[in-house]
Design an enzyme around this catalytic site. Structure first.
Site, PDB file in Angstrom:
ATOM      1  N   HIS A 217      96.050 118.976  29.171  1.00 29.71           N
ATOM      2  CA  HIS A 217      96.691 117.928  29.097  1.00 29.71           C
ATOM      3  C   HIS A 217      97.471 117.092  30.239  1.00 29.71           C
ATOM      4  O   HIS A 217      97.283 115.767  30.530  1.00 29.71           O
ATOM      5  CB  HIS A 217      97.923 118.045  28.096  1.00 29.71           C
ATOM      6  CG  HIS A 217      98.545 116.642  27.572  1.00 29.71           C
ATOM      7  ND1 HIS A 217      97.732 115.670  26.543  1.00 29.71           N
ATOM      8  CD2 HIS A 217      99.636 116.099  27.962  1.00 29.71           C
ATOM      9  CE1 HIS A 217      98.718 114.876  26.761  1.00 29.71           C
ATOM     10  NE2 HIS A 217      99.814 115.048  27.209  1.00 29.71           N
ATOM     11  N   TYR A 221      97.488 113.055  32.631  1.00 31.53           N
ATOM     12  CA  TYR A 221      98.353 112.544  33.582  1.00 31.53           C
ATOM     13  C   TYR A 221      98.242 112.283  34.912  1.00 31.53           C
ATOM     14  O   TYR A 221      98.677 111.260  35.531  1.00 31.53           O
ATOM     15  CB  TYR A 221      99.842 112.825  33.128  1.00 31.53           C
ATOM     16  CG  TYR A 221     100.333 112.358  31.787  1.00 31.53           C
ATOM     17  CD1 TYR A 221     100.853 111.107  31.601  1.00 31.53           C
ATOM     18  CD2 TYR A 221      99.955 113.236  30.316  1.00 31.53           C
ATOM     19  CE1 TYR A 221     101.130 110.636  30.562  1.00 31.53           C
ATOM     20  CE2 TYR A 221     100.334 112.301  29.377  1.00 31.53           C
ATOM     21  CZ  TYR A 221     100.962 111.280  29.277  1.00 31.53           C
ATOM     22  OH  TYR A 221     101.187 110.544  28.282  1.00 31.53           O
ATOM     23  N   HIS A 368      88.830 107.498  21.445  1.00 34.55           N
ATOM     24  CA  HIS A 368      90.167 107.659  22.241  1.00 34.55           C
ATOM     25  C   HIS A 368      90.137 107.656  23.783  1.00 34.55           C
ATOM     26  O   HIS A 368      90.694 106.879  24.270  1.00 34.55           O
ATOM     27  CB  HIS A 368      90.992 108.738  21.473  1.00 34.55           C
ATOM     28  CG  HIS A 368      92.339 108.985  22.283  1.00 34.55           C
ATOM     29  ND1 HIS A 368      93.326 107.933  22.225  1.00 34.55           N
ATOM     30  CD2 HIS A 368      92.477 109.908  23.058  1.00 34.55           C
ATOM     31  CE1 HIS A 368      94.220 108.425  23.110  1.00 34.55           C
ATOM     32  NE2 HIS A 368      93.872 109.603  23.475  1.00 34.55           N
ATOM     33  N   PHE A 369      89.408 108.710  24.347  1.00 36.96           N
ATOM     34  CA  PHE A 369      89.641 108.879  25.600  1.00 36.96           C
ATOM     35  C   PHE A 369      88.670 107.820  26.491  1.00 36.96           C
ATOM     36  O   PHE A 369      89.072 107.652  27.919  1.00 36.96           O
ATOM     37  CB  PHE A 369      89.567 110.134  26.220  1.00 36.96           C
ATOM     38  CG  PHE A 369      88.296 111.089  26.088  1.00 36.96           C
ATOM     39  CD1 PHE A 369      86.965 110.778  26.522  1.00 36.96           C
ATOM     40  CD2 PHE A 369      88.295 112.167  25.062  1.00 36.96           C
ATOM     41  CE1 PHE A 369      85.904 111.626  26.217  1.00 36.96           C
ATOM     42  CE2 PHE A 369      87.225 112.878  24.934  1.00 36.96           C
ATOM     43  CZ  PHE A 369      85.995 112.409  25.314  1.00 36.96           C
ATOM     44  N   HIS A 370      87.991 107.205  25.886  1.00 40.94           N
ATOM     45  CA  HIS A 370      87.121 106.254  26.527  1.00 40.94           C
ATOM     46  C   HIS A 370      87.891 104.959  26.700  1.00 40.94           C
ATOM     47  O   HIS A 370      88.077 104.142  27.737  1.00 40.94           O
ATOM     48  CB  HIS A 370      85.729 105.724  25.904  1.00 40.94           C
ATOM     49  CG  HIS A 370      84.806 106.639  26.564  1.00 40.94           C
ATOM     50  ND1 HIS A 370      84.462 107.896  25.668  1.00 40.94           N
ATOM     51  CD2 HIS A 370      83.915 106.972  27.501  1.00 40.94           C
ATOM     52  CE1 HIS A 370      83.585 108.667  26.408  1.00 40.94           C
ATOM     53  NE2 HIS A 370      83.107 107.936  27.388  1.00 40.94           N
ATOM     54  N   ARG A 433      81.552 114.553  17.391  1.00 43.37           N
ATOM     55  CA  ARG A 433      81.443 114.306  18.779  1.00 43.37           C
ATOM     56  C   ARG A 433      80.288 115.482  19.253  1.00 43.37           C
ATOM     57  O   ARG A 433      80.235 116.566  18.385  1.00 43.37           O
ATOM     58  CB  ARG A 433      82.662 114.314  19.644  1.00 43.37           C
ATOM     59  CG  ARG A 433      83.541 115.577  19.525  1.00 43.37           C
ATOM     60  CD  ARG A 433      84.741 115.662  20.449  1.00 43.37           C
ATOM     61  NE  ARG A 433      84.437 115.501  21.624  1.00 43.37           N
ATOM     62  CZ  ARG A 433      85.516 116.087  22.470  1.00 43.37           C
ATOM     63  NH1 ARG A 433      86.557 116.441  21.972  1.00 43.37           N
ATOM     64  NH2 ARG A 433      85.275 116.019  23.748  1.00 43.37           N
ATOM     65  N   ARG A 434      79.852 115.434  20.444  1.00 43.21           N
ATOM     66  CA  ARG A 434      78.969 116.492  21.132  1.00 43.21           C
ATOM     67  C   ARG A 434      77.949 116.854  20.249  1.00 43.21           C
ATOM     68  O   ARG A 434      77.821 118.173  20.059  1.00 43.21           O
ATOM     69  CB  ARG A 434      80.017 117.637  21.377  1.00 43.21           C
ATOM     70  CG  ARG A 434      80.869 117.571  22.355  1.00 43.21           C
ATOM     71  CD  ARG A 434      82.172 118.717  22.628  1.00 43.21           C
ATOM     72  NE  ARG A 434      82.543 118.469  24.009  1.00 43.21           N
ATOM     73  CZ  ARG A 434      83.414 119.245  24.461  1.00 43.21           C
ATOM     74  NH1 ARG A 434      83.715 120.083  23.685  1.00 43.21           N
ATOM     75  NH2 ARG A 434      84.098 119.118  25.784  1.00 43.21           N
TER      76      ARG A 434
HETATM   77  C1  HEM Z   1      78.666 103.789  31.273  1.00 46.42           C
HETATM   78  C2  HEM Z   1      79.720 104.157  30.825  1.00 46.42           C
HETATM   79  C3  HEM Z   1      79.985 105.380  29.704  1.00 46.42           C
HETATM   80  C4  HEM Z   1      79.107 105.474  28.551  1.00 46.42           C
HETATM   81  C5  HEM Z   1      77.902 104.824  28.155  1.00 46.42           C
HETATM   82  C6  HEM Z   1      79.697 106.673  28.050  1.00 46.42           C
HETATM   83  C7  HEM Z   1      79.169 107.293  26.983  1.00 46.42           C
HETATM   84  C8  HEM Z   1      79.590 108.414  26.463  1.00 46.42           C
HETATM   85  C9  HEM Z   1      79.269 109.035  25.080  1.00 46.42           C
HETATM   86  C10 HEM Z   1      78.205 108.443  24.264  1.00 46.42           C
HETATM   87  C11 HEM Z   1      79.902 110.120  24.821  1.00 46.42           C
HETATM   88  C12 HEM Z   1      80.013 111.183  23.865  1.00 46.42           C
HETATM   89  C13 HEM Z   1      78.760 112.103  23.718  1.00 46.42           C
HETATM   90  C14 HEM Z   1      78.948 113.223  22.404  1.00 46.42           C
HETATM   91  O1  HEM Z   1      80.092 113.428  22.318  1.00 46.42           O
HETATM   92  O2  HEM Z   1      77.747 113.367  22.117  1.00 46.42           O
HETATM   93  C15 HEM Z   1      80.721 110.146  26.136  1.00 46.42           C
HETATM   94  C16 HEM Z   1      81.397 111.558  26.441  1.00 46.42           C
HETATM   95  C17 HEM Z   1      82.459 111.687  27.308  1.00 46.42           C
HETATM   96  N1  HEM Z   1      82.654 110.539  28.282  1.00 46.42           N
HETATM   97 FE1  HEM Z   1      81.945 108.892  28.423  1.00 46.42          FE
HETATM   98  N2  HEM Z   1      80.876 107.027  28.758  1.00 46.42           N
HETATM   99  C18 HEM Z   1      81.048 106.211  29.985  1.00 46.42           C
HETATM  100  C19 HEM Z   1      81.994 106.159  30.789  1.00 46.42           C
HETATM  101  C20 HEM Z   1      82.773 107.203  31.003  1.00 46.42           C
HETATM  102  C21 HEM Z   1      83.742 107.331  31.756  1.00 46.42           C
HETATM  103  C22 HEM Z   1      84.112 106.152  32.958  1.00 46.42           C
HETATM  104  C23 HEM Z   1      84.646 108.509  31.599  1.00 46.42           C
HETATM  105  C24 HEM Z   1      85.709 108.911  32.490  1.00 46.42           C
HETATM  106  C25 HEM Z   1      86.139 108.658  33.637  1.00 46.42           C
HETATM  107  C26 HEM Z   1      83.863 109.141  30.517  1.00 46.42           C
HETATM  108  C27 HEM Z   1      84.190 110.286  30.091  1.00 46.42           C
HETATM  109  C28 HEM Z   1      83.540 111.144  29.163  1.00 46.42           C
HETATM  110  C29 HEM Z   1      83.853 112.231  28.728  1.00 46.42           C
HETATM  111  C30 HEM Z   1      85.124 113.249  29.438  1.00 46.42           C
HETATM  112  C31 HEM Z   1      83.217 112.899  27.654  1.00 46.42           C
HETATM  113  C32 HEM Z   1      83.312 114.038  26.904  1.00 46.42           C
HETATM  114  C33 HEM Z   1      82.203 114.933  27.082  1.00 46.42           C
HETATM  115  C34 HEM Z   1      82.138 116.105  26.011  1.00 46.42           C
HETATM  116  O3  HEM Z   1      82.625 116.028  25.098  1.00 46.42           O
HETATM  117  O4  HEM Z   1      82.154 117.321  26.848  1.00 46.42           O
HETATM  118  N3  HEM Z   1      82.827 108.343  30.266  1.00 46.42           N
HETATM  119  N4  HEM Z   1      80.577 109.334  26.924  1.00 46.42           N
HETATM  120 CU   LIG Z   2      96.696 116.082  25.297  1.00 41.94          CU
END
Ligand code: HEM
Ligand SMILES: [Cu+2]
Length: 543
Positions: A217, A221, A368-370, A433-434
């Site tokens: 968490h 921050y 949320h985190f996006h 998710r995931r």
């Molecule tokens: C081109 C831009 C991006 C696209 C298309 C994208 C797309 C996605 C998608 C579809 C997922 C979920 C997949 C799933 O849960 O099955 C995901 C997970 C995630 N994304 Fe992105 N994202 C983008 C940019 C970013 C950026 C800029 C960050 C952070 C700086 C980020 C951080 C994350 C994180 C931490 C997860 C979670 C991974 C997990 O659940 O283990 N993403 N993203």
């Molecule tokens: Cu938190």
């Protein structure tokens, strides 16, 4: 002029960060295409590998390298060039972080660490993946040393003066980081590494997750505070205004240290082994973070209004029109701020025990985190890059690049809006998710998700285009833009008080309160998790 050696230090961090952004963003698009069944990955690259790389490269690598590059530049700007032993420490930190990143990424691409970026046990990666993570964290300690010792010697040489706001904020961010990483370092060294080498057979899963979220968490921050540094210190200058209040800004940062650590249980609301009482205590502390957040929102709008009125705005909202909308250095962080309104509201939903049951582990959370990190933080980082890269390279942000930059920001905004809105809505109807396969063989519960998944891939495509444009513009600003000097905007205070309440720079007091809150929130539940632990789990590799 920036000292060339200090400029190079920051630039190497940015090169690494932007490379991670490019690869990680490409993987993000792949994920949306796989989930919406428009693409099947080749057999030797599985979905969870791609997802692990995406999370690690963007959430851990891009952010950390960018943040240190930015903090070094601002600290040097406000306290003077680095003494050479500090610059050396910073380079050692960079090399360690880079080695760790290469190790972790290589293992992910070899399919030996497909454990997602949270590396939850009992999923078990190669021990060298955890060692890679340890390298990254040890590297940050060298970096923290460089900045904190620079701050301390500045204060020694300027007795009785208040420290530069930027450097104070960098130190606060690092204090938060140093306390937070105790959790992950403990888990990695005492639990994951011995267990993945086979020295211990089982792992205490609940404890490892608790230690992870002790870190996880405040990690958010650690991403957010550097964006706030830009909002508080640089944005007022960019808009031709003043910092609303130096003391308020410092107090907000100190409160973030207090309220962002003893709250990890809000990520574990549905986990067994932790009693509701402690979950309740930590949720209350979680909500306390609303105070410094609203302080920040108030200070931002106060400085917007001051700037507008100084330019002759009248009426209740006339100042709004006077803001420099066509300046990418302002537009980007402003849109970031706007995203934080729904993002904060979503966070309140996530942290509320009852509503958490509805959204838990659905793609709502990803939405949320996006919008928090992927929009608020990243847009601010984009905005910073447009002036900081030319500043460091002795070039200028031309009108032409500024205009293309606005397109880049709009592409990102629209892409992130479409993708995240689709994630939020389909998450509400249970879309997990995931998960690689979201159609569940045509089951009716999944019927509504397909079109949202397609929307996510449309958003993802715009996002990747935005990244391409951004990288192109950054290369331009670093190597081709006309030579000159681009300013590092440092705002001045609205009413310079010169005197700072002594308490605000008394770190011992604040660190002591932070530790006290942590002990209150964690001691008993952690003892419970150890004393009443189940047998523990062997490692699993499902991939
Ligand atoms: C081109 C831009 C991006 C696209 C298309 C994208 C797309 C996605 C998608 C579809 C997922 C979920 C997949 C799933 O849960 O099955 C995901 C997970 C995630 N994304 Fe992105 N994202 C983008 C940019 C970013 C950026 C800029 C960050 C952070 C700086 C980020 C951080 C994350 C994180 C931490 C997860 C979670 C991974 C997990 O659940 O283990 N993403 N993203
Ligand atoms: Cu938190």
């Amino acid at each position: 002029m920036v000292n060339a050696l200090d400029a190079r230090l920051s630039m190497y961090h940015f090169y690494t960060a932007f490379a991670a952004l490019l690869i990680g963003g490409f993987f993000g698009l792949l994920q949306t295409l796989v989930r919406s069944e428009q693409l099947t990955l080749p057999v030797d690259l599985n979905y969870y590998q791609v997802l692990t790389a995406h999370g690690v490269l963007l959430a851990l690598v891009f952010t950390t390298f960018f943040i240190f590059g930015f903090m070094y530049a601002g600290v040097v700007k406000t306290t003077g060039e680095f003494a050479s032993h500090r610059r050396k420490a910073a380079w050692i930190g960079f090399v360690l972080m880079l080695i760790g990143t290469i190790m972790a990424t290589t293992l992910i691409l070899m399919n030996k660490a497909t454990v997602l970026y949270t590396f939850y046990a009992p999923l078990q990666a190669s021990p060298f993946f955890y060692i890679g993570l340890a390298f990254i964290i040890i590297g940050t300690y060298f970096a923290a040393y460089a900045i904190i010792s620079q701050y301390r010697s500045w204060r020694k040489e300027h007795k009785g003066e208040k420290s530069p706001l930027f450097t104070f904020m960098a130190v606060a961010t690092l204090v938060l980081w140093l306390i937070a990483t105790i959790g992950v370092v403990t888990a990695v060294t005492l639990q994951y590494i011995p267990w993945s080498f086979g020295w211990t057979e089982t792992i205490n899963v609940a404890l490892s997750r608790t230690l992870f979220w002790f870190f996880g968490h405040p990690l958010v921050y650690f991403w957010l505070l550097p964006a706030y540094m830009a909002w508080y210190v640089t944005v007022p200058k960019i808009i031709g205004g003043k910092i609303f209040s130096d003391s308020l800004a410092r107090l907000a940062f100190l409160l973030f240290i207090l309220f962002s650590i003893p709250v990890g249980f809000h990520h574990q609301l549905l986990e067994p082994g932790i009693s509701e009482v402690w979950k309740y205590v930590q949720v209350v502390l979680t909500f306390a973070v609303i105070i410094p957040s609203l302080m920040t929102a108030f200070a931002m709008f106060a400085s917007f209004e001051i700037a507008g009125r100084e330019k002759g705005a009248t009426g209740l909202l006339g100042w709004f029109k006077k803001l420099p909308w066509s300046d990418v250095r302002f537009l980007a962080p402003f849109i970031g701020m706007a995203f934080f309104i729904p993002a904060g509201a979503g966070g309140i939903i996530n942290a509320s025990h009852q509503m958490n049951q509805v959204v838990h582990n659905t793609i709502w959370v990803t939405g949320h985190f996006h919008i928090t990190i992927g929009a608020t933080v990243i847009l601010t980082f984009f905005g910073i890059s447009y002036w900081l890269i030319p500043h460091l390279k002795g070039r200028v942000l031309t009108k032409h690049i500024n205009n293309l930059g606005k397109y880049q920001i709009v592409l990102w905004t629209v892409g992130m809006f479409i993708m995240s809105a689709a994630m939020h809505f389909s998450g509400l109807s249970g879309n997990p998710r995931r998960t690689q396969i979201t159609s569940y063989n045509g089951h009716e519960a999944a019927a509504s998700w397909g079109s949202y998944e397609v929307a996510m891939s449309v958003g993802g495509t715009l996002l990747l285009f935005s990244i391409f444009l951004f990288i192109g513009l950054m290369i331009n600003l670093a190597f081709w833009a006309p030579k000159g000097s681009e300013e590092f905007p440092i705002g001045e205070e609205f009413e310079d008080t010169h005197q700072l309440p002594k308490l605000l720079e008394n770190w011992k007091v604040w660190i002591a309160i932070a530790i006290l809150l942590i002990l209150i929130a964690y001691t008993i539940p952690v003892i419970d998790l150890i004393q009443d632990a189940p047998p523990g789990s062997p490692g699993y590799q499902f991939w």
